[in-house]
Design a protein around this motif. Structure first.
Motif, PDB file in Angstrom:
ATOM      1  N   ILE A 255      56.988 -50.114   5.830  1.00  8.90           N
ATOM      2  CA  ILE A 255      57.516 -50.917   4.814  1.00  8.90           C
ATOM      3  C   ILE A 255      57.291 -52.390   4.773  1.00  8.90           C
ATOM      4  O   ILE A 255      57.301 -53.307   3.808  1.00  8.90           O
ATOM      5  N   CYS A 256      57.200 -52.867   6.290  1.00  9.47           N
ATOM      6  CA  CYS A 256      56.735 -54.321   6.276  1.00  9.47           C
ATOM      7  C   CYS A 256      55.492 -54.559   5.870  1.00  9.47           C
ATOM      8  O   CYS A 256      54.661 -54.051   6.127  1.00  9.47           O
ATOM      9  N   ASN A 257      55.621 -55.459   4.751  1.00  7.40           N
ATOM     10  CA  ASN A 257      54.328 -56.079   4.172  1.00  7.40           C
ATOM     11  C   ASN A 257      53.386 -57.146   4.800  1.00  7.40           C
ATOM     12  O   ASN A 257      52.345 -57.385   4.430  1.00  7.40           O
ATOM     13  N   GLY A 258      53.917 -57.783   5.890  1.00  6.97           N
ATOM     14  CA  GLY A 258      53.387 -58.915   6.545  1.00  6.97           C
ATOM     15  C   GLY A 258      53.604 -58.748   8.152  1.00  6.97           C
ATOM     16  O   GLY A 258      54.425 -58.075   8.642  1.00  6.97           O
ATOM     17  N   ASN A 259      52.645 -59.539   8.945  1.00  6.39           N
ATOM     18  CA  ASN A 259      52.641 -59.525  10.218  1.00  6.39           C
ATOM     19  C   ASN A 259      53.664 -60.146  10.864  1.00  6.39           C
ATOM     20  O   ASN A 259      54.520 -60.678   9.737  1.00  6.39           O
ATOM     21  N   LYS A 260      53.768 -60.150  12.087  1.00  8.05           N
ATOM     22  CA  LYS A 260      54.895 -60.859  12.709  1.00  8.05           C
ATOM     23  C   LYS A 260      55.107 -62.591  12.373  1.00  8.05           C
ATOM     24  O   LYS A 260      55.993 -62.983  11.926  1.00  8.05           O
ATOM     25  N   PRO A 261      53.970 -62.995  12.364  1.00 11.64           N
ATOM     26  CA  PRO A 261      53.789 -64.630  12.008  1.00 11.64           C
ATOM     27  C   PRO A 261      54.170 -64.575  10.655  1.00 11.64           C
ATOM     28  O   PRO A 261      54.991 -65.702  10.256  1.00 11.64           O
ATOM     29  N   THR A 373      47.662 -69.084  14.888  1.00  8.41           N
ATOM     30  CA  THR A 373      48.893 -68.627  14.041  1.00  8.41           C
ATOM     31  C   THR A 373      48.795 -68.826  12.503  1.00  8.41           C
ATOM     32  O   THR A 373      49.388 -68.005  11.836  1.00  8.41           O
ATOM     33  N   PHE A 374      48.199 -69.916  12.309  1.00 13.47           N
ATOM     34  CA  PHE A 374      48.205 -70.281  10.832  1.00 13.47           C
ATOM     35  C   PHE A 374      47.442 -69.491  10.001  1.00 13.47           C
ATOM     36  O   PHE A 374      47.648 -68.976   8.977  1.00 13.47           O
ATOM     37  N   PHE A 378      48.347 -66.516   7.095  1.00 15.73           N
ATOM     38  CA  PHE A 378      47.718 -66.213   5.620  1.00 15.73           C
ATOM     39  C   PHE A 378      46.472 -65.296   5.832  1.00 15.73           C
ATOM     40  O   PHE A 378      45.513 -65.847   5.438  1.00 15.73           O
ATOM     41  N   ASP A 379      46.703 -64.311   6.474  1.00 12.26           N
ATOM     42  CA  ASP A 379      45.631 -63.045   6.870  1.00 12.26           C
ATOM     43  C   ASP A 379      44.967 -62.564   5.462  1.00 12.26           C
ATOM     44  O   ASP A 379      45.652 -62.760   4.423  1.00 12.26           O
TER      45      ASP A 379
END
Length: 424
Positions: A255-261, A373-374, A378-379
């Motif tokens: 369900i999570c659509n983004g990574n931790k950062p 991290t930046f 924005f992967d």
């Protein structure tokens, strides 16, 4: 179209919670809370789902996140083994008679009776044997499973390396005081020996998490027959773990659509919206302007609270608006689907007879650690193809928006109730 507003995503099931289960009845059709029928375990296994909820995604999750891919690897092998056994000629199937599970259950209820499988003498009708397999076979829950059968391993590799795995199997049988005889005329006897050395014996590279009783019962069964019914006692444990622990955790994670950062970035964005809204209303309260001007601070607060609540459940609203998700770290370095498939076969996650699967030495691990991290925030993004997953995300966003409206109304109403000042 959304699910019920009372929808809750699947709760995380830890190993401790799973170990305290009171029943191993995996035949129930009741889905764990928060999982729609379109994303059921049987649908994923049969290949009836779209990315990122496919069987390959499930395997990658167990390999890279849960570090417990051996249960699914064994389950897929057994699914394939049942199909191949049923396709054998009747003369070969008659050599490996099924285990009388009813008699065995009665033996287990009496601790003074030795726990040894009872081979039925009269049951030689191949139709009766086939019906027994089907009646206790969990792999036929979905009608599409047979049409989308999974090639779990290279069939030619099943018969390579003769000798070593047989020695390991003999040692395993000997450790539980079972007189083992190599029934070489039984079908797939050597393959069963390899499975014992890989998944069942102590110190096996992919040892299943079985109790001593389950392990002993399975080995006693396999010492007498290669019939798929010999695996039924262990199948309950493996299937329960997959259905009620690994599968809910996988859906929750997907369900999570983004990574931790990116989730932290979304939290920060939401809190910034709340701060901006408060910064707008605070001077207006202190000024002599009409109270109606204070409502202008409601919009950033509404957006900020909704964004933060969605991020708390792993949903970045920016990615959600496009129905996108971040590529997983192991997906970032695959050029195309064919390259990814070949890479997975090479590393052994789809080989039922490989050694212990680990990823520490894979190239993407070092490469991903080097990304700042930046860049992780924005992967690379990709479209979510599974409709049921998008529907879950729609529900979570709507829930966050409704809660945000209530909280914003209360907060702005409180500010509007303050009498206007006259300090400017």
């Amino acid at each position: 179209m959304v699910y019920s507003l009372g929808y809750q995503r699947p709760a995380y099931v830890s190993n401790t919670t799973a170990s305290t289960r009171s029943s191993l009845d995996s035949s129930t059709s009741i889905l764990p809370a928060g999982i729609p029928d379109a994303l059921s375990f049987c649908k994923i296994i049969s290949g009836a789902t779209c990315p990122p909820c496919t069987l390959r995604d499930f395997m990658n999750y167990l390999l890279y996140v849960e570090f417990a891919a051996e249960n699914l690897q064994f389950y897929l092998w057994l699914k394939n083994y049942v199909k191949r056994f049923n396709d054998l000629p009747d003369s070969e199937k008659a050599l490996a008679k099924p285990v009388d599970t009813e008699k065995q259950d009665n033996d287990l209820a009496s601790p003074n009776i030795p726990r040894r499988p009872t081979i039925p003498k009269a049951e030689t009708n191949i139709i009766t044997i086939s019906n027994r397999i089907q009646s206790s076979n969990p792999f036929d829950d979905d009608a599409a499973a047979d049409d989308k059968d999974i090639a779990c391993s290279d069939m030619a590799s099943m018969y390579s390396g003769r000798g070593n795995h047989q020695i390991a199997a003999v040692r395993t049988f000997g450790s539980i005081d079972v007189q083992y005889e190599p029934f070489t005329i039984q079908p797939y006897r050597e393959e069963i020996s390899r499975i014992i050395s890989i998944y069942i014996s102590d110190g096996a590279p992919r040892q299943l998490n079985l109790s001593s009783k389950e392990r002993a019962e399975l080995l006693r069964n396999l010492a007498n027959t290669t019939h798929p019914s010999a695996f039924l006692p262990v199948l309950k444990t493996v299937e329960w773990t997959l259905k009620h622990q690994a599968h809910p955790n996988f859906i929750r994670w997907t369900i999570c659509n983004g990574n931790k950062p990116r989730q932290m970035f979304a939290h920060g964005l939401g809190m910034s919206g709340v701060v901006v809204g408060l910064a707008i209303m605070a001077p207006l309260v202190a000024s002599g302007l009409s109270r109606a001007w204070r409502v202008f601070g409601a919009l950033p607060i509404l957006f900020g609270i909704a964004t933060s609540l969605a991020a708390w459940k792993g949903l970045c609203v920016i990615l959600y608006g496009q129905h996108h998700r971040h590529l997983r770290p192991w997906e970032l370095f695959a050029d195309d689907n064919e390259a990814a498939s070949n890479y997975e076969m090479k590393r052994g996650s789809w080989d039922s007879f490989g050694s212990k699967v680990s990823y520490e030495d894979e190239p993407w691990v070092i490469e991903y650690k080097r990304r700042n991290t930046f860049r992780k925030v924005f992967d690379v993004e990709i479209w979510i193809q599974e409709p049921a997953l998008r529907r879950i995300q729609d529900t979570i966003f709507l829930q966050s928006l409704l809660v945000s409206i209530v909280l914003t109304a209360a907060l702005v109403g409180g500010f509007c109730a303050i009498p206007p000042g006259n300090r400017f």
